[in-house]
Structures are given as structure tokens and as C-alpha cells.
Design an enzyme around this catalytic site. Sequence first.
Site, mmCIF file in Angstrom:
data_model
loop_
_atom_site.group_PDB
_atom_site.id
_atom_site.type_symbol
_atom_site.label_atom_id
_atom_site.label_comp_id
_atom_site.label_asym_id
_atom_site.label_seq_id
_atom_site.Cartn_x
_atom_site.Cartn_y
_atom_site.Cartn_z
ATOM 1 N N THR A 53 0.826 -1.210 0.000
ATOM 2 C CA THR A 53 0.000 0.000 0.000
ATOM 3 C C THR A 53 0.857 1.256 0.000
ATOM 4 O O THR A 53 0.581 2.221 -0.720
ATOM 5 C CB THR A 53 -0.917 0.011 1.240
ATOM 6 O OG1 THR A 53 -1.697 -1.174 1.235
ATOM 7 C CG2 THR A 53 -1.829 1.218 1.243
ATOM 8 N N THR A 54 1.914 1.246 0.820
ATOM 9 C CA THR A 54 2.787 2.417 0.947
ATOM 10 C C THR A 54 3.522 2.707 -0.356
ATOM 11 O O THR A 54 3.995 3.828 -0.571
ATOM 12 C CB THR A 54 3.764 2.213 2.114
ATOM 13 O OG1 THR A 54 3.024 1.852 3.288
ATOM 14 C CG2 THR A 54 4.557 3.463 2.417
ATOM 15 N N TYR B 61 -13.159 -3.666 -2.629
ATOM 16 C CA TYR B 61 -14.333 -3.152 -3.333
ATOM 17 C C TYR B 61 -15.395 -4.222 -3.576
ATOM 18 O O TYR B 61 -16.489 -4.146 -3.029
ATOM 19 C CB TYR B 61 -13.985 -2.443 -4.650
ATOM 20 C CG TYR B 61 -15.183 -1.739 -5.240
ATOM 21 C CD1 TYR B 61 -15.650 -0.562 -4.659
ATOM 22 C CD2 TYR B 61 -15.866 -2.274 -6.313
ATOM 23 C CE1 TYR B 61 -16.778 0.066 -5.156
ATOM 24 C CE2 TYR B 61 -16.990 -1.655 -6.814
ATOM 25 C CZ TYR B 61 -17.449 -0.486 -6.242
ATOM 26 O OH TYR B 61 -18.572 0.121 -6.726
ATOM 27 N N TYR C 60 -2.811 -10.352 4.072
ATOM 28 C CA TYR C 60 -2.806 -8.949 4.487
ATOM 29 C C TYR C 60 -4.233 -8.552 4.819
ATOM 30 O O TYR C 60 -5.105 -8.524 3.946
ATOM 31 C CB TYR C 60 -2.226 -8.090 3.371
ATOM 32 C CG TYR C 60 -2.089 -6.611 3.662
ATOM 33 C CD1 TYR C 60 -2.262 -6.074 4.942
ATOM 34 C CD2 TYR C 60 -1.770 -5.725 2.633
ATOM 35 C CE1 TYR C 60 -2.124 -4.723 5.192
ATOM 36 C CE2 TYR C 60 -1.626 -4.374 2.868
ATOM 37 C CZ TYR C 60 -1.804 -3.878 4.144
ATOM 38 O OH TYR C 60 -1.671 -2.521 4.377
ATOM 39 N N ARG D 256 -9.016 -0.347 4.483
ATOM 40 C CA ARG D 256 -8.729 -0.106 3.060
ATOM 41 C C ARG D 256 -9.629 -0.940 2.153
ATOM 42 O O ARG D 256 -10.027 -0.491 1.084
ATOM 43 C CB ARG D 256 -7.269 -0.462 2.759
ATOM 44 C CG ARG D 256 -6.248 0.443 3.402
ATOM 45 C CD ARG D 256 -5.834 1.532 2.455
ATOM 46 N NE ARG D 256 -4.785 2.365 3.021
ATOM 47 C CZ ARG D 256 -4.226 3.393 2.383
ATOM 48 N NH1 ARG D 256 -4.605 3.693 1.149
ATOM 49 N NH2 ARG D 256 -3.309 4.120 2.964
ATOM 50 N N LYS E 66 -0.052 -10.212 7.784
ATOM 51 C CA LYS E 66 0.141 -8.825 8.197
ATOM 52 C C LYS E 66 -1.192 -8.367 8.756
ATOM 53 O O LYS E 66 -2.160 -8.209 8.020
ATOM 54 C CB LYS E 66 0.567 -7.946 7.018
ATOM 55 C CG LYS E 66 0.714 -6.465 7.392
ATOM 56 C CD LYS E 66 1.045 -5.597 6.196
ATOM 57 C CE LYS E 66 1.125 -4.130 6.601
ATOM 58 N NZ LYS E 66 1.398 -3.231 5.448
ATOM 59 N N ILE F 126 5.582 -5.211 9.566
ATOM 60 C CA ILE F 126 5.712 -4.681 8.201
ATOM 61 C C ILE F 126 5.385 -3.211 8.338
ATOM 62 O O ILE F 126 4.238 -2.831 8.534
ATOM 63 C CB ILE F 126 4.800 -5.430 7.220
ATOM 64 C CG1 ILE F 126 5.287 -6.882 7.097
ATOM 65 C CG2 ILE F 126 4.795 -4.743 5.855
ATOM 66 C CD1 ILE F 126 4.458 -7.751 6.171
#
Length: 293
Positions: free
Chosen positions: A46-47, A109, A135, A140, A163, A205
Site C-alpha cells: 500500500t505504501t 471493493y 494482508y 482499506r 500482516k 511490516i
Amino acid sequence: MTIFKGSGVALITPMNADGSVNYDELKALTQWHIDEGTDAIIACGTTGETSTLVDEEHLKVIETVVKQVDGRIPVIAGTGSNDTKHGIYLAVEAEKRGADALLIVTPYYNKATKTSLVKHYEAICSQVELPVILYSVASRTGLNLTPDLVKELIKIPNIKGIKEASGDISQIVAIACLVNDDFALYSGNDDQVLPILSVGGSGVISTIGNIAPKDTSKMVHHYLDGEFEAAKKIQLAQYPLIEAIFSEVNPVPVKKAVGLLKGIETHYRLPLGDPEEATIALLKEKMTNYGLL
């Protein structure tokens, strides 16, 4: 065998003013993290603004990091997608390019039912030999990996870690009760590293690892070595800086913080853009207080 213990940095993706990926700076940042003692690098999380990268860029970022690392620490490739077929493609291609493991976020989504989510991960995992880290970040994706779901997913042979970024310590404890020592539980939140280590976690992480890699790795290893007070000192000292780098949506502030630290320009792709002036002032203040500037 645990994929890594310590601090894995969720690496930013440096970009040029025209929006293209700055691969030279990517290599420089990767080398800096190795020099600073980062234990693993997560490329295209994501980062790393991965949702704005086309597949060619996505895979080239992974390949660039893999080549720069040259086997010295694990490289974990983010290959999650809300389209299973696309997720398979990214996973297979990341394996070809030398990634050591995959980080696969839950479908976003369109979400998924429990049954279809298990099938999603089974389909991807059946096409690769690499270990996979789940994850879970419902803020998100809108899809939480509950303990019941994790219980089913860990039956898939190459799922070897998670994560956990739900922020729900009770949920994390419940997951810890389900897994054995070969399964890696990683904090996905920089302010919860020690609580997760206390229930058997393997590390973090990390986002703050982009600007404080040495301390973040030391914190985890202090804890794992039984040096609890030293670990606590770092965790608490980092808290004001953690608040600053999450004062706007990630990775906007932390990418700017990397620019401030390294003296490089920071550029984003819409829908992300430059942080507010107040955010920049806050970053400078907290980074100065921490001793980074």
C-alpha cells in the site's frame, strides 16, 4: 521457517516530476535500507502506491528491488488484486522475478464471501511455490480477516503468515491462538508492534521504517532477545512520529518525510497528492524531535 523476523519496510515508490517511477532512487533507497539493518523489504505494498502502477511498472519495481538486494535480505512482493485472475498473473510474474515471498491483500471493493475468499487464495497459491503472507486491512478493503477465516486459510500449505492491520488486539490474540511457531504474525500498525510481539509475533511490516529503519529493526530484535525495556523505549519514542506520518492518508506524509530526510523531491500520482502545509510542518517538528532532521 519464518519468512523474516524483525522489521520489514513497506517501501515507498519514488517518482519523477512527470509521474514516472524513479528507478535509480528506488535502488538507492533499497541499498540504504540494507545498510541501516532493515530485515526485509516489501515492494509494491500500500505504501508503494501500488494501486496506481500499471503491471509493467509494478513488476519492474519488484525486479529492481530484487536485483538491488541480491539475496541479502528477503524481498516480499505485494501482488494482491480484487480480480483473482489478475492476482495469479502478478504472483506468478513476481515469483519469476525472484521475490522471496508474496504479500496478498484481501480483495477490495467487490469483497468476497467466506467461501469465495478461500477459493481466491487457493487459486493464487496453487500457481506459485512461494510462501504467502495474508494482508488484513479492512479500513482499506472493507473485508476483515476474522479468526474464523484465518483458521480456514491457514490450511492452504503455502500461506505462512499474516500482516495484521485491523487494529483489534483481541482479534490478533485470537489469531495467535490458532497458529503454530512456523506461522509468522506481523504487526501492520507501527503503534502496536510490542503488543503483537508479546503474543508470539515475528515482527512488523512497517511504514515508519521508511524513515527510521535502524531503530525499528532494533526495537523488534531487542524484544525478541528479551531486552523489553530497550524495546519499549523505542516504541514509545516513535509514537509522536507515527501519529505525524499517519496524519493524512498513507503514504502521503511518509513519502514526504522520506523526501525531507533524504533531500529528494517527492511526487505522487493522483488521486494522491502533496500533503497540506500543516502536515509538512508537523513532520518537520516530529522528525526534528526524534533526531532525524
